[in-house]
Design an enzyme around this catalytic site. Structure first.
Site, PDB file in Angstrom:
ATOM      1  N   ASP A  67      24.477  55.190  12.113  1.00  0.00           N
ATOM      2  CA  ASP A  67      23.189  55.697  11.633  1.00  0.00           C
ATOM      3  C   ASP A  67      22.356  54.619  10.949  1.00  0.00           C
ATOM      4  O   ASP A  67      22.834  53.515  10.686  1.00  0.00           O
ATOM      5  CB  ASP A  67      23.415  56.891  10.679  1.00  0.00           C
ATOM      6  CG  ASP A  67      24.541  56.643   9.674  1.00  0.00           C
ATOM      7  OD1 ASP A  67      24.895  55.467   9.446  1.00  0.00           O
ATOM      8  OD2 ASP A  67      25.065  57.619   9.115  1.00  0.00           O
ATOM      9  N   ASP A 136      29.811  67.062   1.079  1.00  0.00           N
ATOM     10  CA  ASP A 136      29.671  68.389   1.694  1.00  0.00           C
ATOM     11  C   ASP A 136      30.253  68.432   3.101  1.00  0.00           C
ATOM     12  O   ASP A 136      30.042  69.395   3.832  1.00  0.00           O
ATOM     13  CB  ASP A 136      28.190  68.783   1.736  1.00  0.00           C
ATOM     14  CG  ASP A 136      27.353  67.732   2.463  1.00  0.00           C
ATOM     15  OD1 ASP A 136      27.909  66.687   2.885  1.00  0.00           O
ATOM     16  OD2 ASP A 136      26.135  67.944   2.619  1.00  0.00           O
ATOM     17  N   HIS A 138      29.610  66.121   5.570  1.00  0.00           N
ATOM     18  CA  HIS A 138      28.811  65.555   6.663  1.00  0.00           C
ATOM     19  C   HIS A 138      29.454  64.272   7.192  1.00  0.00           C
ATOM     20  O   HIS A 138      30.158  63.571   6.467  1.00  0.00           O
ATOM     21  CB  HIS A 138      27.338  65.365   6.271  1.00  0.00           C
ATOM     22  CG  HIS A 138      27.039  64.256   5.334  1.00  0.00           C
ATOM     23  ND1 HIS A 138      26.744  64.441   4.003  1.00  0.00           N
ATOM     24  CD2 HIS A 138      26.945  62.918   5.536  1.00  0.00           C
ATOM     25  CE1 HIS A 138      26.483  63.278   3.434  1.00  0.00           C
ATOM     26  NE2 HIS A 138      26.609  62.336   4.336  1.00  0.00           N
ATOM     27  N   GLU A 143      24.109  66.422   8.690  1.00  0.00           N
ATOM     28  CA  GLU A 143      24.183  67.274   7.507  1.00  0.00           C
ATOM     29  C   GLU A 143      24.721  68.660   7.866  1.00  0.00           C
ATOM     30  O   GLU A 143      24.765  69.028   9.049  1.00  0.00           O
ATOM     31  CB  GLU A 143      22.778  67.421   6.903  1.00  0.00           C
ATOM     32  CG  GLU A 143      22.149  66.099   6.457  1.00  0.00           C
ATOM     33  CD  GLU A 143      22.683  65.599   5.115  1.00  0.00           C
ATOM     34  OE1 GLU A 143      23.835  65.915   4.746  1.00  0.00           O
ATOM     35  OE2 GLU A 143      21.944  64.868   4.435  1.00  0.00           O
TER      36      GLU A 143
HETATM   37  C1  GLP Z   1      26.341  58.468   4.077  1.00  0.00           C
HETATM   38  C2  GLP Z   1      26.702  57.844   5.403  1.00  0.00           C
HETATM   39  C3  GLP Z   1      28.048  58.342   5.897  1.00  0.00           C
HETATM   40  C4  GLP Z   1      29.071  58.163   4.810  1.00  0.00           C
HETATM   41  C5  GLP Z   1      28.693  58.979   3.589  1.00  0.00           C
HETATM   42  C6  GLP Z   1      29.688  58.835   2.441  1.00  0.00           C
HETATM   43  O1  GLP Z   1      25.845  59.736   4.204  1.00  0.00           O
HETATM   44  N1  GLP Z   1      25.707  58.100   6.400  1.00  0.00           N
HETATM   45  O2  GLP Z   1      28.422  57.633   7.067  1.00  0.00           O
HETATM   46  O3  GLP Z   1      30.344  58.561   5.277  1.00  0.00           O
HETATM   47  O4  GLP Z   1      27.429  58.511   3.148  1.00  0.00           O
HETATM   48  O5  GLP Z   1      29.423  57.639   1.774  1.00  0.00           O
HETATM   49  P1  GLP Z   1      30.431  56.922   0.801  1.00  0.00           P
HETATM   50  O6  GLP Z   1      31.449  56.269   1.674  1.00  0.00           O
HETATM   51  O7  GLP Z   1      29.612  55.911   0.073  1.00  0.00           O
HETATM   52  O8  GLP Z   1      31.017  57.960  -0.073  1.00  0.00           O
END
Ligand code: GLP
Length: 266
Positions: A67, A136, A138, A143
């Site tokens: 993404d 949550d 995702h 989402e």
């Molecule tokens: C964002 C990214 C996800 C990631 C999530 C959790 O939403 N698009 O790919 O898994 O955050 O992030 P973190 O690893 O910093 O907790």
């Protein structure tokens, strides 16, 4: 789904890196799906170490990132282009032409997204997709309520995700509300999904994903229908799982041929 519980994020990153190392050594032209966020940082550090100290060769590897934010430049400190350069690509011998990250500045989002899907197909599909998980549930930026068969497309972030990702932006700077993300369906086509989750804050999402009902309210639950998902968590992230004794028993009693990696190279 295979659930591997490790004592720390560092130990978990090492297990994940060994799986990727094994794939790259067996298939030097492997296609990796990559993720951003805090979670995969230890994995990327370990891959960099394996490249430097054990000659792990990325020259044949192709990558597709999950993404990117819409409307910020690739040079922006919080862009996922910049994140990947700084945390992995600058430190291994991957060829720049083999790196793919959604273009958050494209003038034609639907066309770009369709083209991204085509590029993945043309590369032979993703062998292994690295994933983190949102609080949550995702995955990528899919989402809650995302279609479980969705493809690469634009999404609008929730307030919760915007707040969670504010830490990567300067104070007072607005987090973009729109992103381009691979869809849940795109992720599901990866031959192996390797999800990492650390810390108590991810405990509920991890439990929902592995043991809850399949629901678009928690898009990661779609992975219950994936043929080869490996979930690697630290002890706090495993704290809400109900079957930890079974997962540990499975991991400790694996047949030898499954000990490094369990997936066939296609
Ligand atoms: C964002 C990214 C996800 C990631 C999530 C959790 O939403 N698009 O790919 O898994 O955050 O992030 P973190 O690893 O910093 O907790």
């Amino acid at each position: 789904m295979e659930v591997i519980i490790q004592p720390s994020p560092v130990a978990a990153a090492k297990v994940a890196a060994r799986i990727i190392e094994d794939l790259i050594r067996r298939k030097p032209s492997a296609v990796l799906g990559l993720a951003t966020g805090g979670t995969p940082l230890g994995l990327y550090q370990e891959l960099i170490r394996l490249h430097r100290e054990k000659g792990l060769d990325f020259s044949g590897i192709t990558t597709f990132n999950l993404d990117e934010y819409v409307g910020i430049s690739p040079e922006h400190p919080a862009s996922y282009h910049r994140f990947m350069q700084e945390n992995l690509f600058d430190h291994v011998n991957i060829l720049p032409g083999n790196i793919h990250i959604p273009d958050g500045n494209t003038k034609d989002v639907p066309r770009f997204c369709a083209g991204y899907e085509e590029q993945i197909l043309k590369a032979g599909g993703i062998d292994l997709q690295v994933l983190g998980i949102g609080h949550d549930g995702h995955v990528g930026f899919n989402e809650s309520t995302s279609s479980l068969v969705s493809r690469t497309r634009i999404k609008t972030l929730t307030e919760q995700t915007i707040a969670a990702n504010q830490r990567f932006f300067s104070e007072g700077e607005t987090v973009p509300h729109h992103v381009i993300t691979m869809g849940v369906g795109t992720i599901m086509e990866a031959r192996t999904c390797l999800m990492l989750a650390f810390g108590e804050g991810k405990g509920q999402a991890v439990a929902d994903m592995a043991e809850g009902p399949v629901t678009a309210m928690c898009p990661a639950t779609a992975l219950q229908m994936h043929r080869q998902t490996i979930l690697i968590v630290d002890t706090p992230a495993a704290s809400r799982l109900k079957r930890t004794a079974y997962y540990n028993h499975v991991y400790l009693n694996k047949p030898d041929f499954q000990k490094v990696s369990a997936f066939p190279v296609v």
